[in-house]
Design a protein around this motif. Structure first.
Motif, PDB file in Angstrom:
ATOM      1  N   GLN A  23     -11.650  -4.528   4.355  1.00 58.79           N
ATOM      2  CA  GLN A  23     -11.588  -4.412   2.895  1.00 58.79           C
ATOM      3  C   GLN A  23     -11.087  -5.709   2.290  1.00 58.79           C
ATOM      4  OE1 GLN A  23     -10.382  -1.398   0.273  1.00 58.79           O
ATOM      5  NE2 GLN A  23      -9.995   0.029   1.931  1.00 58.79           N
TER       6      GLN A  23
ATOM      7  N   THR B  23      -7.943  -4.140  -2.344  1.00 60.04           N
ATOM      8  CA  THR B  23      -6.741  -3.360  -2.015  1.00 60.04           C
ATOM      9  C   THR B  23      -5.614  -3.706  -2.979  1.00 60.04           C
ATOM     10  OG1 THR B  23      -6.411  -4.992  -0.277  1.00 60.04           O
ATOM     11  CG2 THR B  23      -7.052  -2.813   0.418  1.00 60.04           C
TER      12      THR B  23
ATOM     13  N   GLY C 118       0.797  -1.220   0.000  1.00 61.00           N
ATOM     14  CA  GLY C 118       0.000   0.000   0.000  1.00 61.00           C
ATOM     15  C   GLY C 118       0.826   1.266   0.000  1.00 61.00           C
TER      16      GLY C 118
END
Length: 939
Positions: A94, A99, A44
């Motif tokens: 999520q 993601t 991320g």
RNA sequence: GCCCAUGUGGCGGAAUUGGUAGACGCAGCAGACUCAAAAUCUGCCAUUCGCAAGGGUGUGAAGGUUCGAUUCCUUUCGUGGGCACCA
């Protein structure tokens, strides 16, 4: 016209995309070249400046090879299964697929801004069912194969079954051992379960109950290399041993071939050494000792059979199966107590207190077969159940651990190496002459090893034996975000799915928490788990499954009927150049080498080493600012609980420190943190309050402390990250690419320093000004170049080609700078010279090269231009400026014709006034003249 | 403890069959252009003695081989990485 890099780069990136210039075909008359990057896990956090280092290097080499006339495969993809996405899902709910998708989009846009020449049509994502279908398929090949010890290769398990049905499994010599050997008739009489159990013991992907590294906090099983010092690599949580049914890869079967294969590949010596270490091959012997008053025998493994007469005691692992059988009545109570103690200790405690000596005497004695000596048998946790036979013969004069044990328990020590043993410590030499050693007396130890084994074999009490430190690789995880196993369990039998049932897609779940009894999240979905055929395997494959073969899929990424068409893999063959970090030395690189060997053995591909040459990029480190506070808490207890800002470190064996880090925005250039800035920090980070219990200094105006500085791996949590997007925005991708290369050798780790990028940017602007003047516009001309200008050009061609070939990109960038500086000095703006230089620059700075190429009036893309050839005739010199040394120290320079002989040179040199001055009227002892190098006068 | 790397200006680094140590760049200093700034250009920039010419020292340290050593050999120290009860 000025150098508007943002416009130029955008323009050409769009154009290249529209023209599909990076699309690569599997059909080409050109020779092939395969350049591969270790594909990233799309985290991320996005890319930081450390990531692209290797990508830029591989991009430069790919583009260079293309210009040199090769059909170059240079793909990119994403290793998109893995723990972080799942952890994130646990925390936020999520779905990992979402993601992951988002992160991949970010990565791709970041990569594209840097201008890499990837053929995105070949992109692979390991979490894509179209990809993991084949990961599952290869797993089935592993499941349906066994390692034939005669042919030393993988064969279909069906061949083994046929052998069992016709010949059974009988020993080559000696009596059959019940449970291990059987006849064909016996085989046929076995139940299905019994047969499957036997087969399971041979499959390359197999399942068994085993002790695994169980991490309670992560709720999963970890591989050996994911456990560091008894805690999990991720998060630093405690790890303990637990018995569970697990899948494994029989990588140990390939230990020898993995070792031998290293001789055929170009990896760095340290990389090969790491792999050899991990495999840990050792040559020795196993031998049986008779136990006094007991019909059982104790089998030990030793690499030093030459020390057999120095054995003063035996040690067996506490878990050893013989312990109960040999313990005497008097010792039983003590042994039970010791076993209880061992059981109570966690893996971490055992590792942490490795130096504490513990053990217990069993009351039993083994008999030395050569001199009949009675040898006491002990148990101790320093002997590992999992290695060798789980029992050793202890030679305290030759092994430091045995020595320490003997001293601790007052066991008398026999000296068999004379003066080499001092009584103070053990000496593991092989160079000593043996004494007190029966038939080995007078022999040099290293010669005695072979003689002792021969004798042992002759007496039938033991055999030569090779052992490996490497264990079979754990292949299942109690996790969600990974490939599901194409396996259904029924009546204790693992039934593989058929190829036509693949992919077995990962079902959606609502919760990512662990299932019951240590099972993975998939166990919670009863409607998925329970099928008419049986119960599905609920664990998933580990992170390295998908990455063990991805380099094959790039060759034929859209094939729906096979993992990679044989024609494609025959064409592209081995990866010619693989670039990536050293962190995968023993994980990914060993696994992918093993998978390649299996696929090769099964005739599915035509090569058995995946990577011909491996280059390890160094790490780009960032500068962190921090201060430490001594804390009294136990490090281990708090390690997992550290908040985002403060981390715990140990700076000495006794000191546990809490380290507070700051981003450079709170710190000035001298590392000064003021009290005001600390307050500012605390108000901006309400969740990460930094202690202000600090011994402040004061300069009369304000309180401050000087922070410590350290170069560390770039990481968001260390506030030392720079983002490539920002730099591309500010200076352009070409500048960014060249600057990363200019920092230093690709293999070296080096600190990141943003200031230096200005220099490279200035260089590109200077290049631009050879073509365009900001005010006057076009300045390049069609004039014929002079010899001097051609000399500059051809010197550069030679240097750039040599440097690029040997991955010396930092010196290549500096050669470009020298070249442009020289051309500026002679005011050369001639197309004939400039356009050749542009071609040289394509690998390094493709955008500016393409732009100027078109400004010169060229049609078509410069990416497919012909690489200029170096003409040595242009660099031939007739004279040379020689350094003249007196006694090795340079004192003067002298220009001489190159065709002079020694005698002529001596005459000229002796006339030289500086030489005369140093001679002070005397004759020189000797004059050394090395043609085209130097002249040295010895006085 | 063992194994593998590695050590050069203020900084990143260059120099390999042993042959001018410090290329190239950053930072710094001085100057030119400019009303000014940016951009650009010029010069200096290992250290020390010296006005200079010129000399001494210098590639972690100490020895050695050599006409000549950052490079080869021995010893030693520091740093980074890997492995670590593996018998």
């Amino acid at each position: 016209m000025e150098y508007r890099f943002n416009e130029i780069e955008k323009k050409w990136q769009d154009q290249w995309k529209a023209d599909k210039v990076y699309q690569v075909s599997n059909e080409s008359a050109k020779p092939k070249y395969y350049v591969l990057d270790m594909f990233p896990y799309p985290s991320g956090a996005g890319l930081h400046v450390g990531h692209p280092l290797g990508y830029i290097a591989s991009d430069i080499y790919s583009r260079y090879k293309r210009l040199k006339g090769f059909n170059v495969l240079h793909p990119m993809g994403f290793d998109s299964f893995g723990l972080p996405a799942e952890q994130y899902a646990l925390e936020t709910g999520q779905h990992p697929a979402e993601t992951t998708k988002k992160n991949i989009a970010t990565f791709k846009s970041q990569l594209d801004k840097i201008g890499f020449c990837y053929d995105w049509e070949r992109e692979v994502q390991t979490s894509d069912p179209n990809y993991y279908q084949w990961t599952q398929w290869i797993f089935l090949q592993l499941f349906n194969s066994y390692f034939c010890n005669t042919e030393k290769k993988a064969l279909p398990i069906s061949q083994l079954i046929k052998k069992y049905e016709t010949k059974g499994a009988l020993p080559k010599t000696g009596e059959p051992i019940p449970g291990k050997h059987f006849t064909a008739e016996e085989w046929k009489a076995y139940s299905k379960q019994q047969q499957e159990e036997i087969l399971m013991n041979r499959r390359l992907a197999f399942s068994k109950y085993g002790e695994v590294n169980w991490c309670e906090a992560l709720g999963t099983v970890l591989a050996n290399d994911e456990v560091v010092n008894g805690v999990s690599e991720r998060g630093g949580h405690p790890v303990e041993k637990k018995k569970m049914r697990q899948w494994y890869l029989r990588i140990t079967a390939y230990a020898d071939r993995l070792l031998e294969g290293l001789e055929t590949v170009e990896f760095s010596e340290s990389m090969k050494e790491m792999q050899r270490n991990w495999i840990g091959k050792s040559q020795g012997a196993e031998m049986d000792f008779v136990i006094k008053g007991n019909d059982k025998k104790l089998r030990v493994y030793t690499t030093r059979p030459d020390t057999i007469f120095g054995v003063d005691f035996m040690v067996v692992a506490p878990e050893h199966e013989l312990v109960a059988a040999i313990t005497s009545a008097e010792q039983k109570e003590d042994i039970d107590k010791y076993l209880q103690y061992v059981k109570s200790r966690s893996e971490r405690e055992r590792l942490a207190e490795a130096k504490t000596i513990t053990g217990c005497f069993t009351g039993a004695y083994a008999i030395n077969p050569f001199d009949g000596k009675e040898i006491p048998i002990w148990i101790s946790e320093y002997v590992l159940a999992g290695y060798g036979t789980g029992a050793i013969m202890a030679v305290p004069c030759g092994d430091q651990r045995d020595f320490a044990f003997a001293k601790h328990f007052n066991i008398p020590i026999t000296n068999i190496i004379g003066d080499h043993y001092t009584g103070e410590e053990a000496n593991a030499t092989k160079e000593a002459i043996l004494q007190n050693s029966g038939f080995l007396n007078g022999l040099l130890m290293k010669d005695a090893i072979g003689i002792a084994v021969d004798k042992i074999e002759e007496l039938g009490i033991g055999t030569r034996k090779v052992n490996y430190r490497m264990r079979d690789a754990g292949f299942s995880r109690q996790r969600y975000w990974g490939e599901p196993f194409p396996i259904i369990w029924r009546d204790g039998i693992a039934i593989p799915l058929g190829a036509e049932e693949l992919p077995l897609e990962l079902p959606h779940v609502d919760k990512y928490g662990p299932g019951p009894e240590g099972e993975g999240p998939l166990a919670n979905i009863t409607e998925w788990v329970n099928t008419p055929a049986g119960r599905r395997e609920t664990s998933t494959m580990p992170g390295y499954a998908g990455s063990s073969w991805y380099f094959l899929r790039y060759m034929d990424p859209h094939n729906g009927s096979t993992f990679c068409d044989r024609k494609a893999s025959d064409y592209w063959n081995q990866v010619d150049l693989y670039i990536g970090g050293t962190e995968h030395a023993v994980g990914h690189l060993l696994y992918s080498r093993m998978w390649t060997k299996v696929l090769f053995d099964l005739g599915l591909i035509g090569f058995d080493e995946p990577f011909r040459k491996l280059v390890n990029q160094g790490m780009i480190t960032g500068k962190s600012y921090f201060f430490n506070v001594v804390v009294t808490d136990d490090l281990a207890d708090r390690k997992g609980g550290a908040n985002k800002l403060g981390s715990f470190v140990k700076d000495s064996p006794s000191n546990v420190l809490r380290r507070f880090r700051f981003g450079h925005q709170y710190v000035d250039a001298t590392g000064k943190l003021t009290e005001n800035n600390l307050r500012k920090y605390n108000s901006e980070h309400p969740n990460d309050q930094v202690t202000d219990d600090i011994d402040w200094l004061n300069n009369g105006e304000e309180n401050y402390i000087i922070l410590k500085e350290e170069s560390e791996k770039m990481s968001k949590t260390k506030f030392n990250v720079d983002n490539p997007d920002d730099l591309c925005e500010k200076y352009g991708a070409d500048t960014f690419r060249m600057y990363e290369m200019f920092l230093g050798p690709v293999e070296a780790s080096k600190p990141w320093d943003t200031k230096g990028i200005e220099g490279v940017h200035r260089f590109l602007r200077k290049l631009w000004r050879l073509f365009n003047d900001d005010l006057k516009g076009r300045v390049w001309t069609d004039e014929k170049p002079t010899d001097a200008e051609l000399k500059i050009l051809h010197r550069t061609i030679k240097k750039i080609e040599e440097d690029t070939e040997k991955f010396s990109f930092n010196t290549a960038v500096s050669a470009f700078m020298i070249c442009i500086n020289d051309l500026f000095d002679v005011k050369c703006h001639k197309k004939e010279v400039l356009e050749k230089i542009l071609i040289l620059m394509v690998p390094y700075a493709p955008h500016i090269a393409e732009e100027l190429w078109h400004q010169l009036g060229n049609e078509g893309s410069i990416l497919d231009a012909t690489y200029p050839t170096f003409n040595p005739a242009l660099l031939v010199e007739s004279t040379k400026e020689y350094p003249i040394s007196i006694n090795g120290k340079v004192r003067a320079n002298l220009s001489l014709a190159l065709d002079l002989d020694q005698k002529q040179v001596e005459e000229i040199v002796l006339q030289h006034e500086v030489v005369q001055k140093w001679l002070e009227g005397k004759d020189p002892k000797k004059i050394i003249y090395v043609k085209n190098k130097m002249i040295n006068v010895v006085v």
